[in-house]
Design an enzyme around this catalytic site. Structure first.
Site: not given
Length: 157
Positions: A22, A90, A129
């Site tokens: 994504f 979401h 991260h």
């Protein structure tokens, strides 16, 4: 964190990396970390791309079904993706359900899964991260999968 797997316990494991793209640049960073960790361990791997984090558990399930029907058998799986909080509910659904489904698969199917799906507040956190020089969550997920492969073998599962 120290991982509980020696080279002997997981002699040349073969894993499937399932990556959600994504966010392409973040996906590249996570994948880079995972590949580096697996290469360092002497593991082999295949990579498959899915649209988003919710599709990762289904893809692992497809791979398991395929193995039952004569397809490639994987010793473990690495789930990679990024979910960044937005303005809607979401984020909570994707974060919670992808994690729940991976945990369910791991426990119910007795499979080794390293969960490298980032769930973060913003892109800056995601980069910290994802980058290998920072938290290297892609590498962490790959090493976790290798650890779980070793533990599964140790217990004869």
């Amino acid at each position: 964190m120290e991982f509980l797997m020696s080279k002997h316990e997981a002699d040349a494991p073969h894993l499937l990396i399932v990556e959600a793209r994504f966010y392409d640049d973040l996906a590249d960073a996570l994948l880079d970390g995972a590949k580096a960790a697996l290469d360092e361990a002497g593991a082999t791997y295949d990579v498959v791309t899915v649209p988003g984090a919710l599709e990762i558990p289904a893809t692992i399930s497809f791979a398991l079904d395929g193995a039952d029907n004569g397809g490639t058998e994987y010793d473990g799986f690495v789930a990679l993706g990024t979910v960044i909080r937005g303005e809607t509910y979401h984020f909570d659904i994707v974060s919670n359900e992808s994690c729940r489904a991976l945990t369910d698969l791991s426990v119910e199917e007795s499979i080794a899964i390293g969960n490298g799906i980032l769930t973060v507040e913003n892109e800056e956190q995601a980069w910290v991260h994802a980058r290998r020089e920072d938290k290297d969550k892609g590498g962490f997920a790959a090493r976790a999968a290798l650890t779980m492969i070793g533990l599964r073998k140790k217990f004869g599962a």
